[in-house]
Design an enzyme around this catalytic site. Structure first.
Site, PDB file in Angstrom:
ATOM      1  N   GLY A 184      10.043  60.594  49.041  1.00  5.29           N
ATOM      2  CA  GLY A 184      10.001  61.028  47.647  1.00  5.29           C
ATOM      3  C   GLY A 184      11.131  60.397  46.861  1.00  5.29           C
ATOM      4  O   GLY A 184      11.643  60.977  45.909  1.00  5.29           O
ATOM      5  N   SER A 241      11.181  58.131  44.725  1.00  5.07           N
ATOM      6  CA  SER A 241      10.905  57.798  43.331  1.00  5.07           C
ATOM      7  C   SER A 241      10.518  59.040  42.538  1.00  5.07           C
ATOM      8  O   SER A 241       9.993  58.944  41.426  1.00  5.07           O
ATOM      9  CB  SER A 241       9.778  56.755  43.249  1.00  5.07           C
ATOM     10  OG  SER A 241       8.607  57.217  43.912  1.00  5.07           O
ATOM     11  N   GLY A 242      10.806  60.217  43.095  1.00  3.40           N
ATOM     12  CA  GLY A 242      10.423  61.474  42.458  1.00  3.40           C
ATOM     13  C   GLY A 242      11.527  62.103  41.631  1.00  3.40           C
ATOM     14  O   GLY A 242      12.665  61.629  41.575  1.00  3.40           O
ATOM     15  N   ASP A 243      11.188  63.236  41.004  1.00  2.00           N
ATOM     16  CA  ASP A 243      12.102  63.912  40.081  1.00  2.00           C
ATOM     17  C   ASP A 243      13.315  64.501  40.797  1.00  2.00           C
ATOM     18  O   ASP A 243      14.422  64.491  40.265  1.00  2.00           O
ATOM     19  CB  ASP A 243      11.345  65.012  39.332  1.00  2.00           C
ATOM     20  CG  ASP A 243      12.169  65.613  38.208  1.00  2.00           C
ATOM     21  OD1 ASP A 243      12.536  64.865  37.281  1.00  2.00           O
ATOM     22  OD2 ASP A 243      12.464  66.823  38.264  1.00  2.00           O
ATOM     23  N   LEU A 244      13.124  65.042  42.011  1.00  2.00           N
ATOM     24  CA  LEU A 244      14.247  65.613  42.753  1.00  2.00           C
ATOM     25  C   LEU A 244      15.311  64.559  43.031  1.00  2.00           C
ATOM     26  O   LEU A 244      16.509  64.798  42.837  1.00  2.00           O
ATOM     27  CB  LEU A 244      13.754  66.218  44.068  1.00  2.00           C
ATOM     28  CG  LEU A 244      14.837  66.725  45.030  1.00  2.00           C
ATOM     29  CD1 LEU A 244      15.564  67.923  44.439  1.00  2.00           C
ATOM     30  CD2 LEU A 244      14.233  67.086  46.388  1.00  2.00           C
ATOM     31  N   LYS A 280      13.946  74.135  49.310  1.00  2.00           N
ATOM     32  CA  LYS A 280      13.285  75.391  48.985  1.00  2.00           C
ATOM     33  C   LYS A 280      12.248  75.150  47.892  1.00  2.00           C
ATOM     34  O   LYS A 280      12.329  74.149  47.180  1.00  2.00           O
ATOM     35  CB  LYS A 280      14.316  76.443  48.566  1.00  2.00           C
ATOM     36  CG  LYS A 280      14.944  76.187  47.174  1.00  2.00           C
ATOM     37  CD  LYS A 280      14.121  76.762  46.051  1.00  2.00           C
ATOM     38  CE  LYS A 280      14.616  76.390  44.697  1.00  2.00           C
ATOM     39  NZ  LYS A 280      13.667  76.694  43.591  1.00  2.00           N
ATOM     40  N   GLU A 296      17.560  81.006  31.971  1.00  2.00           N
ATOM     41  CA  GLU A 296      17.539  79.594  31.593  1.00  2.00           C
ATOM     42  C   GLU A 296      17.005  79.472  30.175  1.00  2.00           C
ATOM     43  O   GLU A 296      16.068  80.195  29.800  1.00  2.00           O
ATOM     44  CB  GLU A 296      16.660  78.789  32.556  1.00  2.00           C
ATOM     45  CG  GLU A 296      17.184  78.788  33.981  1.00  2.00           C
ATOM     46  CD  GLU A 296      16.263  78.082  34.960  1.00  2.00           C
ATOM     47  OE1 GLU A 296      16.757  77.602  35.996  1.00  2.00           O
ATOM     48  OE2 GLU A 296      15.048  78.023  34.686  1.00  2.00           O
ATOM     49  N   HIS A 330      17.185  81.759  45.367  1.00  4.52           N
ATOM     50  CA  HIS A 330      18.425  81.839  44.586  1.00  4.52           C
ATOM     51  C   HIS A 330      18.923  83.276  44.428  1.00  4.52           C
ATOM     52  O   HIS A 330      20.091  83.578  44.686  1.00  4.52           O
ATOM     53  CB  HIS A 330      18.212  81.270  43.175  1.00  4.52           C
ATOM     54  CG  HIS A 330      17.902  79.811  43.128  1.00  4.52           C
ATOM     55  ND1 HIS A 330      18.023  78.981  44.216  1.00  4.52           N
ATOM     56  CD2 HIS A 330      17.480  79.029  42.112  1.00  4.52           C
ATOM     57  CE1 HIS A 330      17.678  77.756  43.859  1.00  4.52           C
ATOM     58  NE2 HIS A 330      17.343  77.760  42.593  1.00  4.52           N
ATOM     59  N   LYS A 343      12.791  81.902  32.391  1.00  2.24           N
ATOM     60  CA  LYS A 343      12.884  80.659  31.619  1.00  2.24           C
ATOM     61  C   LYS A 343      12.676  80.931  30.132  1.00  2.24           C
ATOM     62  O   LYS A 343      12.121  81.953  29.741  1.00  2.24           O
ATOM     63  CB  LYS A 343      11.843  79.650  32.120  1.00  2.24           C
ATOM     64  CG  LYS A 343      12.171  79.090  33.506  1.00  2.24           C
ATOM     65  CD  LYS A 343      11.263  77.958  33.882  1.00  2.24           C
ATOM     66  CE  LYS A 343      11.698  77.314  35.195  1.00  2.24           C
ATOM     67  NZ  LYS A 343      13.017  76.648  35.083  1.00  2.24           N
TER      68      LYS A 343
END
Length: 486
Positions: free
Chosen positions: A16, A18-21, A158, A226, A250, A345
């Protein structure tokens, strides 16, 4: 303990890549580690994915460090960036194809032949859990799970599973390829400096810990709000919701650290054991949980769309973007001390804090607050006399602020946890029994859901969340606006 030049060479393989994480968290953390001089001379970071050529990947990597990112605010030094870039590689391919893994194995051998010393091997599983069966089976089949010249480890993000049953299935997949001591289940909240400092604050000082019990506390509050939306995570988020996305991990991590008993020593086993014991002691009435979803509103002066208007979200979705609940800790120390929790959120502000509210005629006179983010620190609310001839009192705060006592020494959570993986330290990672205990508690609530309520974006949640705490004669705390902003 940190990874250093003396620790030997390694290869970090990111599934991954190239992913957002990777973009938001992993690459900035690796830069910070390099900036502090904690990487050895010989190492390779191999990102994998379908998208890029090597040159395109370099541009993606650079942009991840220089773009606006709340997780990485400081400037990037060109010399450090160029030095790190020399060790970055991109292996293009489809990780659902078994040939991808035999090719990756040959690619790692090729790097060794070209001069990278044979060393330790770390995998970062930044892919959807629906791919775990394929990924881990092929890692094992191609013998990538063993390094011929050192240790081999894997990092799992997670949430692990969507309930206790699925978590156990995933764990069976992972442990069929790696042993428990090789597995690092990462929840980045456990790497936050302030949260780690809760343990020091409680157990290395003699002032407050004797007072944190049912004799002195009226209740505890945890707020994790958030002020931003789900962004481009509509498909994932709608299948998950706030309670499973952050409540299972969390929030329960914060609650455990805030209320667990002191471990017998500083070992991984003792620390994790106390967290598990605490989670197993939790109970909650499913009727004492409020689920919310943000409607259109205004956040910091800007119009915000409703959750149901977000990309990849059904127009009739009942998914929770907020929850509030009352939890009981069934141990001797915190008996009859309820814990009120809210998280969501598109709320009024970005804030995570734990507050111990002390008993008294006015229980809100004395409050101990640990701010996890932003403006990390610890504050005690006291009443003091105002200067003058008359006796007039007003609330004031005694504060310890990280940025004032340790300027320039901030460590990002991912930076710290990646260092812990290199060092083989499991203290701030979950083991399978802990994950299962967390899900067992959350499952008992999510299987008996109350209706989803709506709240305006930019607010503190639905009115039912206020009724939840007010029916007990209590109220949600107003965040102290000047917290650590002196």
């Amino acid at each position: 303990m940190i990874y250093s030049k003396e620790s030997g060479p390694f290869a970090l393989i990111i599934f991954g890549g190239s992913g957002d994480l990777s973009y938001q968290k992993i690459y900035p953390a690796l830069y910070d580690i390099a900036e502090k001089g904690h990487l050895p001379e010989d190492y390779a970071i191999i990102a994998t994915g379908r998208k890029y050529t090597q040159e395109e990947f370099y541009n993606f990597f650079e942009h991840s460090l220089t773009s606006d990112n709340r997780h990485h605010k400081h400037s990037v030094e060109n010399a450090i960036f160029k030095s790190l870039e020399k060790h970055m590689y991109f292996y293009q391919g489809d990780n659902t194809d078994p040939n991808f893994y035999t090719g990756l194995s040959k690619y790692l051998d090729k790097l060794v032949k070209e001069g990278l010393p044979c060393g330790n091997r770390l995998f970062y599983a930044g892919v959807p859990q629906s791919l775990y069966q394929t990924v881990f089976a092929n890692i094992k089949k191609s013998r990538l799970n063993k390094s011929p010249c050192g240790w081999a480890r894997v990092v799992i993000e997670k949430p692990i599973g969507e309930d206790e049953a699925s978590a156990k299935k995933l764990d069976k997949i992972i442990t069929s390829t790696f042993t428990e001591d090789q597995i690092f289940r990462l929840d980045h909240y456990l790497g936050k400096e302030t949260l780690e400092n809760v343990l020091v604050f409680r157990f290395k000082n003699n002032i407050f810990e004797p007072m944190l019990n049912g004799n002195n506390l009226d209740h505890i509050q945890i707020t994790s709000s958030e002020d931003f939306s789900i962004a481009k995570r509509g498909k994932f988020y709608n299948a998950t919701g706030a309670l499973k996305d952050v409540g299972q991990n969390h929030i329960l991590q914060m609650l455990a650290i805030a209320t667990m008993e002191q471990p017998k020593d500083d070992s991984d086993e003792a620390m994790i054991g106390e967290r598990i014991k605490l989670v197993k002691s939790l109970t909650a009435n499913p009727k004492d949980i409020v689920y919310g979803q943000y409607a259109a509103g205004v956040v910091h002066g800007k119009d915000a769309i409703a959750y149901r208007q977000e990309a990849s979200v059904p127009k009739d979705s009942q998914t929770d973007t907020f929850f509030a609940m009352k939890v009981n800790v069934n141990n001797e120390r915190f008996k009859n001390v309820p814990v009120y929790i809210r998280a969501g959120k598109q709320m009024a502000m970005w804030l995570t804090e734990i507050s111990y509210v002390f008993k008294g005629k006015d229980p809100y006179r004395n409050v101990l607050t640990i701010r996890v983010q932003p403006n990390e620190g610890i504050a005690v609310k006291l009443f003091t006399k105002k200067p003058g001839l008359e006796i007039k009192v007003e609330p004031t705060y005694m504060q310890f602020c990280y940025k004032h006592y340790f300027p320039g020494e901030a460590f990002d959570a991912y930076e710290k946890l990646v260092q812990d993986v290199f060092a083989g330290r499991h203290t701030f990672f979950n083991i399978s029994k802990e994950v299962e205990a967390q899900w067992r508690f959350i499952d008992s609530l999510s299987k008996n859901r109350t209706p989803t309520r709506f709240y305006k974006a930019g607010s503190w949640g639905p009115k039912e969340a206020f009724a939840l705490i007010e029916k007990d004669g209590r109220k949600w705390l107003e965040p102290y606006p000047a917290f650590c902003q002196i």
